[in-house]
Design an enzyme around this catalytic site. Structure first.
Site, mmCIF file in Angstrom:
data_model
loop_
_atom_site.group_PDB
_atom_site.id
_atom_site.type_symbol
_atom_site.label_atom_id
_atom_site.label_comp_id
_atom_site.label_asym_id
_atom_site.label_seq_id
_atom_site.Cartn_x
_atom_site.Cartn_y
_atom_site.Cartn_z
ATOM 1 N N THR A 174 0.829 -1.207 0.000
ATOM 2 C CA THR A 174 0.000 0.000 0.000
ATOM 3 C C THR A 174 0.862 1.255 0.000
ATOM 4 O O THR A 174 0.708 2.143 -0.851
ATOM 5 C CB THR A 174 -0.930 0.002 1.223
ATOM 6 O OG1 THR A 174 -1.629 -1.233 1.296
ATOM 7 C CG2 THR A 174 -1.920 1.153 1.149
ATOM 8 N N ALA A 175 1.791 1.356 0.942
ATOM 9 C CA ALA A 175 2.643 2.542 1.035
ATOM 10 C C ALA A 175 3.776 2.504 0.027
ATOM 11 O O ALA A 175 4.137 3.535 -0.566
ATOM 12 C CB ALA A 175 3.201 2.669 2.453
ATOM 13 N N ALA A 202 8.213 -9.184 -2.753
ATOM 14 C CA ALA A 202 8.328 -10.635 -2.613
ATOM 15 C C ALA A 202 7.284 -11.386 -3.431
ATOM 16 O O ALA A 202 7.488 -12.554 -3.782
ATOM 17 C CB ALA A 202 8.218 -11.023 -1.139
ATOM 18 N N ASN A 229 -7.774 -6.610 1.610
ATOM 19 C CA ASN A 229 -8.682 -6.179 2.676
ATOM 20 C C ASN A 229 -10.083 -5.880 2.149
ATOM 21 O O ASN A 229 -10.395 -6.113 0.986
ATOM 22 C CB ASN A 229 -8.087 -4.969 3.416
ATOM 23 C CG ASN A 229 -7.937 -3.746 2.526
ATOM 24 O OD1 ASN A 229 -8.510 -3.657 1.444
ATOM 25 N ND2 ASN A 229 -7.147 -2.777 2.978
ATOM 26 N N HIS A 285 -5.132 -4.357 11.734
ATOM 27 C CA HIS A 285 -4.939 -2.908 11.612
ATOM 28 C C HIS A 285 -3.646 -2.469 12.295
ATOM 29 O O HIS A 285 -3.540 -1.352 12.783
ATOM 30 C CB HIS A 285 -6.115 -2.147 12.238
ATOM 31 C CG HIS A 285 -7.411 -2.321 11.523
ATOM 32 N ND1 HIS A 285 -8.624 -1.965 12.075
ATOM 33 C CD2 HIS A 285 -7.703 -2.827 10.301
ATOM 34 C CE1 HIS A 285 -9.599 -2.234 11.221
ATOM 35 N NE2 HIS A 285 -9.063 -2.759 10.136
ATOM 36 N N ALA A 343 2.652 1.661 7.633
ATOM 37 C CA ALA A 343 1.855 1.679 8.864
ATOM 38 C C ALA A 343 2.700 1.566 10.117
ATOM 39 O O ALA A 343 2.290 2.018 11.189
ATOM 40 C CB ALA A 343 0.828 0.544 8.838
#
Length: 610
Positions: A57-58, A79, A146, A546, A580
């Site tokens: 995501t980041a 990966a 997700n 989360h 995160a």
């Protein structure tokens, strides 16, 4: 959980779902070049300005933003590969998301080509059970795995964050532009929902033109009127979504799906597809970062391995660690940055002694399941006729339950009276540390049921947002291919347990007011005394995926901080963490939008040279 092998699902794969945008050989535009130009050659050492470890995501967000400068070269080490090619359509169809998050570790749930297959240590606060802690091992990371729920935290939460780290640029007014930057918002298509419903949202909270689609499902869950009735009975007020810095109340949730196709959007479909035309952007897929290389305390690159080939990707400016809340602390530790005691156990030379992986925070949620007297998603698995019709709706009009992860409406609140009066002074003191506008409870409701359900079910999932437990990420070995030790210590604090008991009592009030259920709760049955309630929720609770704060930002004088407020790792040069793991306090709600925001903000910091 939704099964894979029906004729209906095969038709979705072949008719609707094309190759990933990056692999589409028919691309048009000003730049025409072979698709392979965007991929690194395994075994060939190369030099880049920035090397990003992790294409999640980041990682893909920050990599794409850096590659907007045509003079900058960026490599991404991932990966996994493309989830569209390694997981059928399970990571693309919104309704199939739950297949990725079964509490019980099973071979079917843990898909080895796209999931790291983490199994937690026994969770003492949850009946000594182990859990599959799903994290994406694929381009797009967990944004491909997700539910794609898009919520932002509160203004008070961000002020607390800014105060903790001593940097007002993390306050609400300062970070809102970065929240907006990623998003291309599309209002709900109520005509396709097939009902006359007014869905409130705050258009001003979203920015136009970002890479990530955010909109609403084209399926209106039949349980929604009952949920609204229940929330009103709890005295919760209607909200205009959860992206404006306020969360108290109930409202319709936005999701990151494509408004035209209703297929899930991820950092791969949104950001990687945009990076395709960057002249010096390279992806090394199916590649493991072995360790960060240093000369003294200055990072020079990354040692990597692809299918047995070991080589070096040199970073002339920075190594950016974006492996997520579990993999980033592991990468720092195997590279010599972490608790001296842990590194010594694995004969890893210590470069910096900091408490990497020692302050992990995650929510705890509890699942309570009932038969439901209206329709929903649960019967998609066991009722073939229902699935075939849902498939036809998805294929022809992009409507129906396959466009929906399982729910439309969320609720948030602080524990109210009379339940609050049952908490002791120490519990109330810990809860008082939260900002006034930060909720303590999330009410998530999904039309999910047991496997092979042929009728309708509803699962009420209250979650504790006032997190006081802290978990750890440890090492099993010095080899980064070996999964780290995952111990979230979920629901282990007295405050969370006291709050959980009262949340269960509040839940009974909510369930009864909805009028949706038929018969008793199916997982643990009726619970009466506080002792019974506590034991019951230990048996139905789970960590909620989360996780944050395994490499938290803060002041250098803070003994728990690993990075500064721009993500730079203390004690070394040329290493930054962007994901995160740097978020120092777990946010109320869901973590995806805050992670995109962090990536946008820190990419901007890198561009500005800070």
């Amino acid at each position: 959980m939704i099964f894979r092998n029906s004729l209906a699902l095969s038709s979705i794969v072949s008719v609707v779902l094309a190759a990933p945008p990056l692999l589409d050989q028919t691309q048009t535009g000003t730049t025409k070049r072979p698709v392979g130009t965007s991929f690194g050659v395994p075994g060939s050492s190369s030099k880049f300005d920035y090397v990003v470890i992790g294409g999640g995501t980041a990682g893909l967000t920050v990599a794409q933003r850096l590659s907007e400068d045509p003079t900058v070269s960026v490599a991404v080490i991932e990966a996994g590969g493309f989830y569209e090619l390694t997981d059928g359509n399970v990571s693309q169809i919104p309704a199939f998301y739950a297949k990725n998050f079964n509490q019980t570790p099973t071979a079917e749930t843990i898909q080895p080509l796209i999931d790291w297959a983490y199994i937690t240590e026994p969770q003492l606060g949850l009946g000594n059970r182990r859990f599959h802690y799903s994290q994406g091992k694929t381009l797009g990371g967990s944004s491909a795995r997700n539910s794609n729920i898009f919520t932002r935290a509160t203004k008070g939460y961000h002020q607390r964050w800014a105060d903790l780290v001593g940097d007002r640029s993390w306050s609400w007014d300062s970070i809102l532009p970065y929240y907006k930057k990623s998003v291309d918002f599309t209002p709900p298509n109520t005509a396709k929902m097939g009902v006359n419903v007014n869905i409130s949202y705050d258009q001003a909270a979203y920015g136009p033109g970002g890479p990530l689609h955010v909109t609403y499902s084209n399926y209106y869950q039949p349980m929604n009127p009952g949920l609204i009735r229940g929330f009103r009975a709890l005295n919760l007020s209607a909200q205009t979504g959860f992206s404006s810095g306020r969360m108290d109340g109930y409202g319709y949730l936005a999701v990151s799906i494509n408004p035209d196709t209703q297929i899930k959007d991820s950092s791969e479909t949104a950001f990687l597809s945009q990076a395709y035309n960057a002249t010096s952007f390279r992806v090394y897929q199916n590649t493991i970062a072995q360790k960060i290389l240093f000369e003294g305390k200055t990072a020079t690159g990354v040692l990597v391995e692809t299918a047995g080939l070991t080589y070096t990707l040199e970073a002339t400016k920075e190594v950016i660690v974006a492996g997520g809340v579990t993999r980033s602390p592991q990468m720092l530790m195997v590279s010599g940055i972490g608790p001296e005691e842990i590194l010594a156990q694995h004969n890893i030379p210590v470069i910096v002694d900091r408490p990497v992986g020692q302050n992990w925070q995650d929510h705890c949620a509890f699942e309570f399941q009932y038969k439901m007297n209206v329709g929903g998603n649960a019967a998609l698995e066991g009722n073939k006729e229902y699935l075939y019709q849902a498939t036809e709706d998805f294929l022809t009009t992009q409507t129906g339950p396959l466009t929906n992860w399982g729910g439309d409406i969320l609720g948030f609140e602080k524990l109210p009276s009379p339940y609050r009066e049952a908490l002791n002074e120490s519990t109330l003191a810990e809860l008082a540390e939260l900002p006034d506008d930060q909720p303590e409870i999330e009410w998530l409701i999904a039309s999910h049921g047991p496997q092979m359900a042929t009728s309708s079910y509803v699962t009420f999932t209250p979650a504790i947002l006032a997190v006081t437990s802290k978990g750890t990420i440890g090492l099993t070995s010095a080899n980064p291919a070996d999964n780290p030790i995952i111990d979230p210590k979920t629901f282990s604090s007295p405050t969370e347990q006291a709050l959980g008991v009262q949340i269960y009592k509040r839940l009974q009030e909510f369930v009864n007011a909805t009028g949706l259920t038929s018969g008793p709760e199916l997982k643990v049955g009726p619970l009466n005394t506080d002792a019974e309630i506590l034991e019951g929720i230990k048996q139905t609770g789970l960590p909620w995926y989360h996780g944050v704060a395994s490499c938290p930002m803060g002041k250098e004088s803070d003994p728990n901080a690993i990075v500064d407020t721009n993500g730079k790792v203390f004690g070394v040069s040329g290493v930054r963490v962007v994901d995160a793991s740097v978020i120092p306090l777990i946010a109320p709600g869901h973590s995806m939008a805050p992670v995109y925001m962090v990536a946008e903000k820190l990419a901007d910091a890198i561009k500005r040279g800070v």
